[in-house]
Design an enzyme around this catalytic site. Structure first.
Site, PDB file in Angstrom:
ATOM      1  N   LYS A   1       0.844  -1.202   0.000  1.00 12.84           N
ATOM      2  CA  LYS A   1       0.000   0.000   0.000  1.00 12.84           C
ATOM      3  C   LYS A   1       0.881   1.254   0.000  1.00 12.84           C
ATOM      4  O   LYS A   1       0.653   2.186  -0.745  1.00 12.84           O
ATOM      5  CB  LYS A   1      -0.896  -0.052   1.243  1.00 12.84           C
ATOM      6  CG  LYS A   1      -1.873   1.052   1.354  1.00 12.84           C
ATOM      7  CD  LYS A   1      -2.785   0.788   2.549  1.00 12.84           C
ATOM      8  CE  LYS A   1      -3.419   2.088   3.003  1.00 12.84           C
ATOM      9  NZ  LYS A   1      -4.239   1.901   4.206  1.00 12.84           N
TER      10      LYS A   1
ATOM     11  N   GLU B   1      10.607  -4.836   4.076  1.00 13.00           N
ATOM     12  CA  GLU B   1      10.597  -6.242   3.671  1.00 13.00           C
ATOM     13  C   GLU B   1      10.229  -6.388   2.196  1.00 13.00           C
ATOM     14  O   GLU B   1      10.882  -7.095   1.433  1.00 13.00           O
ATOM     15  CB  GLU B   1       9.573  -7.020   4.515  1.00 13.00           C
ATOM     16  CG  GLU B   1       9.942  -7.219   5.960  1.00 13.00           C
ATOM     17  CD  GLU B   1       9.450  -6.096   6.866  1.00 13.00           C
ATOM     18  OE1 GLU B   1       9.202  -4.968   6.366  1.00 13.00           O
ATOM     19  OE2 GLU B   1       9.332  -6.340   8.086  1.00 13.00           O
TER      20      GLU B   1
ATOM     21  N   GLY C   1      -4.759  -1.900   5.558  1.00 17.73           N
ATOM     22  CA  GLY C   1      -3.968  -3.034   5.074  1.00 17.73           C
ATOM     23  C   GLY C   1      -4.578  -4.378   5.426  1.00 17.73           C
ATOM     24  O   GLY C   1      -4.757  -5.251   4.573  1.00 17.73           O
ATOM     25  N   ARG C   2      -4.956  -4.549   6.697  1.00 20.28           N
ATOM     26  CA  ARG C   2      -5.443  -5.862   7.123  1.00 20.28           C
ATOM     27  C   ARG C   2      -6.881  -6.144   6.683  1.00 20.28           C
ATOM     28  O   ARG C   2      -7.421  -7.200   6.973  1.00 20.28           O
ATOM     29  CB  ARG C   2      -5.278  -6.025   8.641  1.00 20.28           C
ATOM     30  CG  ARG C   2      -5.891  -4.928   9.487  1.00 20.28           C
ATOM     31  CD  ARG C   2      -5.409  -5.022  10.933  1.00 20.28           C
ATOM     32  NE  ARG C   2      -5.850  -3.901  11.745  1.00 20.28           N
ATOM     33  CZ  ARG C   2      -5.227  -2.730  11.816  1.00 20.28           C
ATOM     34  NH1 ARG C   2      -4.147  -2.497  11.091  1.00 20.28           N
ATOM     35  NH2 ARG C   2      -5.674  -1.767  12.612  1.00 20.28           N
TER      36      ARG C   2
ATOM     37  N   GLU D   1      -4.106  -6.635  15.863  1.00 18.02           N
ATOM     38  CA  GLU D   1      -3.562  -5.341  15.443  1.00 18.02           C
ATOM     39  C   GLU D   1      -4.649  -4.266  15.573  1.00 18.02           C
ATOM     40  O   GLU D   1      -4.353  -3.102  15.821  1.00 18.02           O
ATOM     41  CB  GLU D   1      -3.058  -5.429  13.991  1.00 18.02           C
ATOM     42  CG  GLU D   1      -2.132  -4.278  13.614  1.00 18.02           C
ATOM     43  CD  GLU D   1      -1.349  -4.541  12.335  1.00 18.02           C
ATOM     44  OE1 GLU D   1      -0.185  -4.977  12.427  1.00 18.02           O
ATOM     45  OE2 GLU D   1      -1.894  -4.302  11.249  1.00 18.02           O
TER      46      GLU D   1
ATOM     47  N   HIS E   1      -4.989 -33.178  18.768  1.00 14.87           N
ATOM     48  CA  HIS E   1      -3.808 -33.981  19.119  1.00 14.87           C
ATOM     49  C   HIS E   1      -2.657 -33.086  19.550  1.00 14.87           C
ATOM     50  O   HIS E   1      -1.519 -33.536  19.637  1.00 14.87           O
ATOM     51  CB  HIS E   1      -3.395 -34.842  17.927  1.00 14.87           C
ATOM     52  CG  HIS E   1      -4.467 -35.812  17.530  1.00 14.87           C
ATOM     53  ND1 HIS E   1      -4.469 -37.123  17.944  1.00 14.87           N
ATOM     54  CD2 HIS E   1      -5.592 -35.646  16.797  1.00 14.87           C
ATOM     55  CE1 HIS E   1      -5.538 -37.735  17.465  1.00 14.87           C
ATOM     56  NE2 HIS E   1      -6.239 -36.849  16.767  1.00 14.87           N
TER      57      HIS E   1
ATOM     58  N   LYS F   1      10.170  -0.974  14.053  1.00 12.22           N
ATOM     59  CA  LYS F   1      10.675  -0.666  12.699  1.00 12.22           C
ATOM     60  C   LYS F   1      11.727   0.429  12.781  1.00 12.22           C
ATOM     61  O   LYS F   1      12.779   0.351  12.150  1.00 12.22           O
ATOM     62  CB  LYS F   1       9.524  -0.119  11.834  1.00 12.22           C
ATOM     63  CG  LYS F   1       8.564  -1.129  11.294  1.00 12.22           C
ATOM     64  CD  LYS F   1       7.734  -0.435  10.200  1.00 12.22           C
ATOM     65  CE  LYS F   1       6.344  -0.983  10.083  1.00 12.22           C
ATOM     66  NZ  LYS F   1       5.443  -0.206   9.254  1.00 12.22           N
TER      67      LYS F   1
HETATM   68  C1  G6Q Z   1      -2.203  -3.692   8.299  1.00 13.52           C
HETATM   69  C2  G6Q Z   1      -0.951  -3.055   8.578  1.00 13.52           C
HETATM   70  C3  G6Q Z   1       0.273  -3.757   8.063  1.00 13.52           C
HETATM   71  C4  G6Q Z   1       0.586  -3.505   6.605  1.00 13.52           C
HETATM   72  C5  G6Q Z   1       2.008  -3.966   6.319  1.00 13.52           C
HETATM   73  C6  G6Q Z   1       2.393  -3.806   4.882  1.00 13.52           C
HETATM   74  O1  G6Q Z   1      -3.275  -3.221   8.551  1.00 13.52           O
HETATM   75  O2  G6Q Z   1      -1.023  -1.744   8.173  1.00 13.52           O
HETATM   76  O3  G6Q Z   1       0.242  -5.141   8.287  1.00 13.52           O
HETATM   77  O4  G6Q Z   1      -0.334  -4.140   5.797  1.00 13.52           O
HETATM   78  O5  G6Q Z   1       2.891  -3.278   7.140  1.00 13.52           O
HETATM   79  O6  G6Q Z   1       2.289  -2.467   4.501  1.00 13.52           O
HETATM   80  P1  G6Q Z   1       2.367  -2.069   2.989  1.00 13.52           P
HETATM   81  O7  G6Q Z   1       1.225  -2.667   2.273  1.00 13.52           O
HETATM   82  O8  G6Q Z   1       2.326  -0.561   2.983  1.00 13.52           O
HETATM   83  O9  G6Q Z   1       3.668  -2.599   2.458  1.00 13.52           O
END
Ligand code: G6Q
Length: 546
Positions: free
Chosen positions: A208, A214, A268-269, A354, A385, A513
């Site tokens: 996003k 990463e 994002g989530r 989160e 199990h 971070k």
């Molecule tokens: C979700 C968070 C987080 C995000 C990641 C990736 O709600 O905001 O998990 O999705 O940090 O972020 P980007 O999509 O910006 O790379």
């Protein structure tokens, strides 16, 4: 309209719930069944192909009624309106929360006065065209071959939703192999790359922000790997991107026609419904992706319109508040009885923890009551199990959601009956337990001596009285999966409203971070930064030995 800032613990209903809970703590769930012959029907909600049985929970009608009053005192109905109508309910980031608009057939919502409907439709159409060309094979790689492998590079919300859904929808999958790379651990991407053919691989970079360490590191490694085999101009055929940050994508060198936009009003989530779901649409085809969206929309409508007592997400949320705030449960488990949903608990861990793992209320004060419950789980029967011992005989109160399906996808009835007999047996065992008399009888019939019986007996007794909710769904279809995910999304929302917290920011992930950046800069510039003694020693040990 922003969210109301009612402190739930100062409401009348909260006070009533406290006294009701004192009374209920002393009662067993079985006794609640004895006192109410209609308990099963009055605690069961049916909606489309879903049946939710709340009856095996430590709660009675007086507690439900008080929870409904709590929702009303916390202005749930007004909050729902703000949520669906695009108010800035993510106040600390100044954003609306509109994943619901992504699955609506049409939305009249405007952001800053600008309609969003046409933008959503345009991106969906672009997704349909692109995924069809890759699936049908008309999209060619640099040697004229069709794509066989799609690699989704993203993390957190740009990974967990797509990976969970692609796994869950394996039965509906087409020929494309879809891989996911998320961790900055180089071994993750290198493991995936080692089996790929650059001629037939498409990378989808999902971020996003397009600034995530990463994802940028993995995307750069993927591009470097690709350029070992092909010229730069072929990046256009092998790389696509999903982001709000079009400028950064351009700098990375991805062709504009392969760029799928998303919007800041999608968290994002909660973004698998947007172009972040591109790899889902690749895996199951665009039409099935739409069915997933339609299922979520069905649940959105149910959540928006159904009266509180028949409202699945609202009741799930209120029940969780009940356990969390009045019966001192710290965690909840979630056990899907289908291997397809093996990533569902991990996906919900992010969505739930989160969102609601917040210790400050909507006025910036520290909360004085529990918020964000801890969620965990694994598919049944495997989980039986593994950790079920603790749920049956441990010392903690753990409400469990059991999610099962009336029919299996491959139609092997013999396996399905075995699976579902376990599904029902577990909720039955958790409720009823096994008394000392029953155990004694069994031990006698096994021919054990009195001494042996006395030694073994306490270990074989099950106290029971462990609460469960059963979600029984007809079949794991894209539609029903969409509805199931949306039900939990709205559960999160309702809990956040009650707890008077902001569910849609995630400032708690920032500090780590920042410090990682400081440490990396320190290594790159060779200028020492200050650390606590333990971290300093560990870093120095790492640097000497790696
Ligand atoms: C979700 C968070 C987080 C995000 C990641 C990736 O709600 O905001 O998990 O999705 O940090 O972020 P980007 O999509 O910006 O790379």
């Amino acid at each position: 309209m922003t969210l109301n800032k009612t402190n739930p613990s100062k409401t009348k209903s909260w006070e009533s719930l406290q006294s009701i809970s004192e009374n209920l703590k002393a009662q067993s769930i079985l006794s609640l069944f004895e006192n109410d012959s209609h308990r099963v029907s009055s605690h069961t909600v049916k909606w489309e192909e879903f049946l939710i049985d709340f009856s095996k929970n430590k709660i009675d009608q007086s507690a439900w009624d008080a929870l409904y009053s709590l929702a009303s005192e916390c202005k749930l109905e007004e909050a729902k309106k703000s949520y669906f109508e695009g108010a800035t309910i993510n106040e600390t980031e100044g954003r609306a929360v509109l994943h619901t608009a992504l699955r609506a057939q049409n939305t009249a919502v405007r952001i800053d006065g600008v309609p969003i409907d046409e933008d959503i439709k345009a991106v969906k159409e672009q997704m349909r065209r692109f995924t069809s060309s890759v699936i049908e094979g008309s999209h060619k790689g640099f040697t004229g071959k069709s794509i066989t492998d799609v690699v989704n590079i993203g993390i957190g919300g740009s990974d967990l939703g797509p990976v969970m859904v692609v796994d869950a929808m394996a039965y509906y999958k087409n020929h494309l192999k879809v891989h996911f790379v998320s961790n900055v651990d180089g071994d993750h991407i290198n493991e995936v790359l080692k089996d790929l053919n650059p001629e037939t691989t498409l990378f989808v970079i999902v971020s996003k922000s397009f600034t995530t360490q990463e994802t940028l590191a993995n995307a750069t490694t993927a591009k470097k790997w690709f350029l070992n085999f092909a010229e730069e101009k072929w990046v256009a055929n092998h790389f696509a991107a999903v982001s709000t940050n079009l400028k950064m994508i351009d700098e990375f060198g991805i062709d504009q026609k392969n760029v799928f936009t998303m919007w800041n009003w999608v968290g994002g989530r909660f973004s698998l419904w947007s172009s972040v779901g591109l790899s889902i649409a690749m895996a199951i085809g665009y039409d099935r992706f739409e069915e997933l969206l339609n299922g979520a929309q069905g649940m959105d409508e149910h959540f928006y319109e159904a009266p509180i007592a028949l409202n699945i997400p609202t009741r799930m949320a209120l029940l969780s508040v009940w356990y969390n705030n009045f019966l001192e449960a710290e965690t909840e488990a979630l056990i899907p009885y289908t291997q397809y949903l093996q990533r569902f608990p991990a996906y919900l861990q992010q969505a739930i923890m989160e969102s609601n793992g917040k210790g400050v209320d909507r006025e910036g004060n520290e909360v004085t009551y529990q918020t964000g419950n801890i969620v965990w789980g694994e598919p049944g029967t495997n989980a039986q199990h593994a950790f079920f011992q603790l749920i049956h005989q441990g010392t903690k109160l753990i409400p469990v959601d059991f999610i099962g399906f009336k029919s299996s996808l491959h139609g092997d009835q013999s396996h399905h009956d075995k699976l579902m007999s376990n599904f029902f047996a577990q909720t039955e065992a958790l409720l009823n337990g096994k008394s000392a008399e029953q155990v004694k009888k069994e031990l006698i019939s096994e021919g054990k001596s009195l001494q042996e019986i006395n030694a073994l007996l306490p270990h074989k007794v099950f106290k029971g009285d462990n609460p469960t909710t059963t979600l029984l769904i007809d079949r794991l279809t894209p539609y029903n999966l969409g509805a199931l995910i949306a039900a939990y999304e709205h559960k999160i929302f309702v809990q956040g409203v009650i707890w008077n917290i902001f569910s849609y920011d995630q400032w708690g992930v920032e500090l780590g971070k920042q410090l990682a950046k400081t440490i990396l800069d320190e290594w790159n510039t060779k200028k020492a930064a200050s650390h606590d003694p333990s971290t300093k020693e560990l870093i120095s040990y790492y640097r000497q030995n790696s």
